[in-house]
Design a protein around this motif. Sequence first.
Motif, mmCIF file in Angstrom:
data_model
loop_
_atom_site.group_PDB
_atom_site.id
_atom_site.type_symbol
_atom_site.label_atom_id
_atom_site.label_comp_id
_atom_site.label_asym_id
_atom_site.label_seq_id
_atom_site.Cartn_x
_atom_site.Cartn_y
_atom_site.Cartn_z
ATOM 1 N N THR A 12 -7.157 172.763 -18.927
ATOM 2 C CA THR A 12 -7.677 172.295 -17.600
ATOM 3 C C THR A 12 -6.628 171.664 -16.746
ATOM 4 O O THR A 12 -6.631 171.678 -15.437
ATOM 5 C CB THR A 12 -8.706 171.416 -17.919
ATOM 6 O OG1 THR A 12 -10.009 171.952 -18.682
ATOM 7 C CG2 THR A 12 -9.591 170.627 -16.630
ATOM 8 N N VAL A 13 -5.718 170.978 -17.124
ATOM 9 C CA VAL A 13 -4.534 170.532 -16.515
ATOM 10 C C VAL A 13 -3.881 171.392 -15.947
ATOM 11 O O VAL A 13 -3.308 171.462 -14.755
ATOM 12 C CB VAL A 13 -3.751 169.455 -17.340
ATOM 13 C CG1 VAL A 13 -2.414 169.284 -17.018
ATOM 14 C CG2 VAL A 13 -4.467 168.167 -17.741
ATOM 15 N N THR A 40 -10.476 164.338 -14.105
ATOM 16 C CA THR A 40 -9.421 163.455 -14.284
ATOM 17 C C THR A 40 -8.293 164.323 -14.926
ATOM 18 O O THR A 40 -7.305 164.425 -14.474
ATOM 19 C CB THR A 40 -9.685 161.992 -15.045
ATOM 20 O OG1 THR A 40 -10.679 161.337 -14.231
ATOM 21 C CG2 THR A 40 -8.240 161.429 -15.102
ATOM 22 N N ALA A 41 -8.689 165.080 -15.811
ATOM 23 C CA ALA A 41 -7.776 166.028 -16.576
ATOM 24 C C ALA A 41 -7.201 167.219 -15.281
ATOM 25 O O ALA A 41 -5.961 167.563 -15.196
ATOM 26 C CB ALA A 41 -8.338 166.915 -17.628
ATOM 27 N N LEU A 46 -3.180 168.443 -10.918
ATOM 28 C CA LEU A 46 -2.619 168.434 -9.390
ATOM 29 C C LEU A 46 -1.330 167.431 -9.273
ATOM 30 O O LEU A 46 -0.576 167.659 -8.695
ATOM 31 C CB LEU A 46 -3.870 167.967 -8.682
ATOM 32 C CG LEU A 46 -5.003 168.518 -8.429
ATOM 33 C CD1 LEU A 46 -6.074 167.853 -7.546
ATOM 34 C CD2 LEU A 46 -4.488 169.799 -7.532
ATOM 35 N N VAL A 47 -1.547 166.135 -9.835
ATOM 36 C CA VAL A 47 -0.519 165.182 -9.762
ATOM 37 C C VAL A 47 1.003 165.816 -10.534
ATOM 38 O O VAL A 47 1.987 165.706 -10.025
ATOM 39 C CB VAL A 47 -0.900 163.830 -10.262
ATOM 40 C CG1 VAL A 47 0.570 162.854 -10.388
ATOM 41 C CG2 VAL A 47 -1.956 163.188 -9.338
ATOM 42 N N HIS A 59 -4.824 158.198 -14.492
ATOM 43 C CA HIS A 59 -6.112 157.895 -15.156
ATOM 44 C C HIS A 59 -7.300 157.693 -14.290
ATOM 45 O O HIS A 59 -7.055 157.700 -13.246
ATOM 46 C CB HIS A 59 -6.029 156.618 -15.968
ATOM 47 C CG HIS A 59 -5.796 155.360 -15.038
ATOM 48 N ND1 HIS A 59 -4.699 154.976 -14.533
ATOM 49 C CD2 HIS A 59 -6.500 154.683 -14.581
ATOM 50 C CE1 HIS A 59 -4.577 154.143 -13.748
ATOM 51 N NE2 HIS A 59 -5.979 153.525 -13.951
ATOM 52 N N SER A 60 -8.503 157.748 -14.897
ATOM 53 C CA SER A 60 -9.511 157.929 -13.973
ATOM 54 C C SER A 60 -9.689 156.456 -13.342
ATOM 55 O O SER A 60 -9.484 155.247 -13.974
ATOM 56 C CB SER A 60 -10.975 157.802 -14.858
ATOM 57 O OG SER A 60 -12.055 157.537 -14.167
ATOM 58 N N PRO A 61 -10.128 156.289 -12.268
ATOM 59 C CA PRO A 61 -9.971 155.371 -11.000
ATOM 60 C C PRO A 61 -11.453 154.347 -10.994
ATOM 61 O O PRO A 61 -11.924 153.930 -10.308
ATOM 62 C CB PRO A 61 -9.704 155.770 -9.680
ATOM 63 C CG PRO A 61 -10.151 157.329 -9.728
ATOM 64 C CD PRO A 61 -9.881 157.658 -11.148
ATOM 65 N N THR A 62 -12.322 154.728 -12.087
ATOM 66 C CA THR A 62 -13.875 154.227 -12.292
ATOM 67 C C THR A 62 -13.468 152.755 -11.663
ATOM 68 O O THR A 62 -14.506 152.458 -11.016
ATOM 69 C CB THR A 62 -14.371 154.463 -13.828
ATOM 70 O OG1 THR A 62 -14.179 155.835 -13.890
ATOM 71 C CG2 THR A 62 -15.546 153.971 -13.711
ATOM 72 N N PHE A 63 -12.844 152.013 -12.315
ATOM 73 C CA PHE A 63 -12.929 150.424 -11.981
ATOM 74 C C PHE A 63 -12.364 150.113 -11.027
ATOM 75 O O PHE A 63 -12.449 149.188 -10.316
ATOM 76 C CB PHE A 63 -12.624 149.761 -13.227
ATOM 77 C CG PHE A 63 -13.797 149.968 -14.673
ATOM 78 C CD1 PHE A 63 -15.068 149.784 -14.242
ATOM 79 C CD2 PHE A 63 -13.370 150.593 -15.461
ATOM 80 C CE1 PHE A 63 -15.935 149.944 -15.236
ATOM 81 C CE2 PHE A 63 -14.399 151.061 -16.550
ATOM 82 C CZ PHE A 63 -15.597 150.707 -16.255
#
Length: 150
Positions: A12-13, A40-41, A46-47, A59-63
């Motif tokens: 996926t990455v 996020t993977a 992309l990054v 990492h996930s920006p959920t918070f």
Amino acid sequence: MQEFVTHSREETVAVGRELAKTLPAGALIAFTGGLGAGKTAFTRGLVAALAPECLPLVHSPTFAIVNEYRGGNVTVYHFDLYRIEDEDDLYSTGFYDCVGGDCIVVSEWSERFPDALPPDAKRVTVERVGGGDENARRILYEYEEREETV
């Protein structure tokens, strides 16, 4: 439209890494997909292609709502709209300040604010495939072609 089936997080990455090479300046990636689907993977890929020095930070920006990854030639803004309640909240995140600039915007849970997306947004759906392979994902990439790339 392109379709990919991956069987591991690494695959996926890799899809994200390859598709990053096709992104024009100012692109917005509008993700849809359930919790743990692989959004996020994909963003890690992309990054890895656009701002590799930032890869350990992805990492996930959920918070946090938004994570910023500044690379040599481009900045990637990674938004998570899951906890955004309304248009005022979305505005306060700085989302509209990023859209349409020279940066790349990645937006998870973009289906929550379809009217905020530009018409040329790249739409990526990531979903679990099932069938006994818990790591299998189906990735649909929908886009309009534009000339310049990052």
